[in-house]
Write an enzyme that holds these catalytic residues in place. Structure first.
Site, PDB file in Angstrom:
ATOM      1  N   LYS A 254     -50.828 -44.069  14.384  1.00 25.74           N
ATOM      2  CA  LYS A 254     -51.692 -45.198  14.731  1.00 25.74           C
ATOM      3  C   LYS A 254     -51.811 -45.241  16.254  1.00 25.74           C
ATOM      4  O   LYS A 254     -50.820 -45.417  16.949  1.00 25.74           O
ATOM      5  CB  LYS A 254     -51.063 -46.485  14.192  1.00 25.74           C
ATOM      6  CG  LYS A 254     -51.642 -47.775  14.724  1.00 25.74           C
ATOM      7  CD  LYS A 254     -50.875 -48.941  14.123  1.00 25.74           C
ATOM      8  CE  LYS A 254     -51.212 -50.257  14.790  1.00 25.74           C
ATOM      9  NZ  LYS A 254     -50.540 -51.394  14.123  1.00 25.74           N
TER      10      LYS A 254
ATOM     11  N   THR B 159     -46.509 -53.815  11.161  1.00 25.90           N
ATOM     12  CA  THR B 159     -45.628 -54.383  12.190  1.00 25.90           C
ATOM     13  C   THR B 159     -44.173 -54.220  11.765  1.00 25.90           C
ATOM     14  O   THR B 159     -43.330 -55.100  11.970  1.00 25.90           O
ATOM     15  CB  THR B 159     -45.959 -55.869  12.479  1.00 25.90           C
ATOM     16  OG1 THR B 159     -47.369 -56.055  12.434  1.00 25.90           O
ATOM     17  CG2 THR B 159     -45.475 -56.267  13.866  1.00 25.90           C
TER      18      THR B 159
ATOM     19  N   GLU C  46     -53.103 -53.739   4.553  1.00 23.69           N
ATOM     20  CA  GLU C  46     -51.826 -53.657   5.271  1.00 23.69           C
ATOM     21  C   GLU C  46     -51.342 -55.082   5.543  1.00 23.69           C
ATOM     22  O   GLU C  46     -51.992 -55.835   6.268  1.00 23.69           O
ATOM     23  CB  GLU C  46     -52.014 -52.911   6.592  1.00 23.69           C
ATOM     24  CG  GLU C  46     -50.783 -52.924   7.496  1.00 23.69           C
ATOM     25  CD  GLU C  46     -51.095 -52.441   8.904  1.00 23.69           C
ATOM     26  OE1 GLU C  46     -50.417 -52.904   9.844  1.00 23.69           O
ATOM     27  OE2 GLU C  46     -52.013 -51.614   9.072  1.00 23.69           O
TER      28      GLU C  46
END
Length: 214
Positions: free
Chosen positions: A130, A70, A42
């Site tokens: 998440k 993000t 990621e």
């Protein structure tokens, strides 16, 4: 029949969160993780030239499953998907990011923390949620508590996941683990010791294999 992104994530069970200071450092970290058997990365938007980095990694490592992290705007989601991201991760819940990700038939992993936030993200189309920062709420015990009333949810804890806590999180019901500096060790690269990262990657995969064997 080729595996879906979700199938790969659950099979590998590990999503290293790459927050490098520059592209050169990022490439070195990825090489070290691949040497340890990790096939998912990621790339966070906090990395300088993150979109270009995703594109470069896609070209250099075609078998690597790449995601963007993000991600907080629809534009970031669009740009990273165009560059090669197969899944999009956010630290928080952004309906517009989920919408873009779903429109491109990619995997959506928004961040949430409370039961209300988590179920809202799920009902808004999240493929996984998440749980961040999971350690701040008690770690594996919190994850287990969430899954008691919501056993159908697919949760990926991030924040506080280390080689010492990995087994606890997996046994608590985590579908995969979001791992930061405990694996993505930037200092190891700066010190010219990429083998530290390779060794850590192998250790995580060994924990995953052991838990799955029962």
């Amino acid at each position: 029949m080729s595996e879906s992104t979700a199938q790969i994530i659950e099979r590998v069970g590990l999503i290293p969160v790459l927050r490098a200071k520059n592209p050169k450092q990022a490439h070195a970290v990825v090489e070290a993780m691949i040497a340890g058997g990790v096939t998912i990365v990621e790339v966070t938007m906090t990395v300088p030239s993150a979109v270009d980095l995703v594109r470069e990694l896609k070209r250099e490592h075609p078998t690597l499953l790449l995601g963007s992290g993000t991600v907080t705007t629809a534009m970031e989601a669009e740009e990273t998907i165009e560059a090669g991201a197969e899944f999009v991760v956010s630290p928080s819940f952004h309906p517009d990011v989920i919408a873009v990700t779903k429109a491109h038939r990619k995997l959506s992993i928004p961040g949430a923390l409370t039961p209300t936030e988590i179920i809202t993200a799920h009902r808004s189309g999240a493929d996984y949620v998440k749980v961040f920062p999971c350690s701040a709420m008690g770690g594996a015990s919190y994850l287990k508590s969430l899954l008691a009333p919501f056993p159908h949810l697919k949760l990926i804890p991030t924040g506080g996941v280390t080689i010492k806590t990995a087994e606890e999180f997996l046994r608590a019901g985590a579908r995969a683990l979001g791992v930061g500096s405990d694996l993505v060790n930037l200092a190891a690269i700066d010190e010219g010791k990429p083998e530290i990262i390779t060794k850590a990657a192998k250790a995580y995969l060994e924990v995953l294999a052991r838990v799955r064997q029962g």
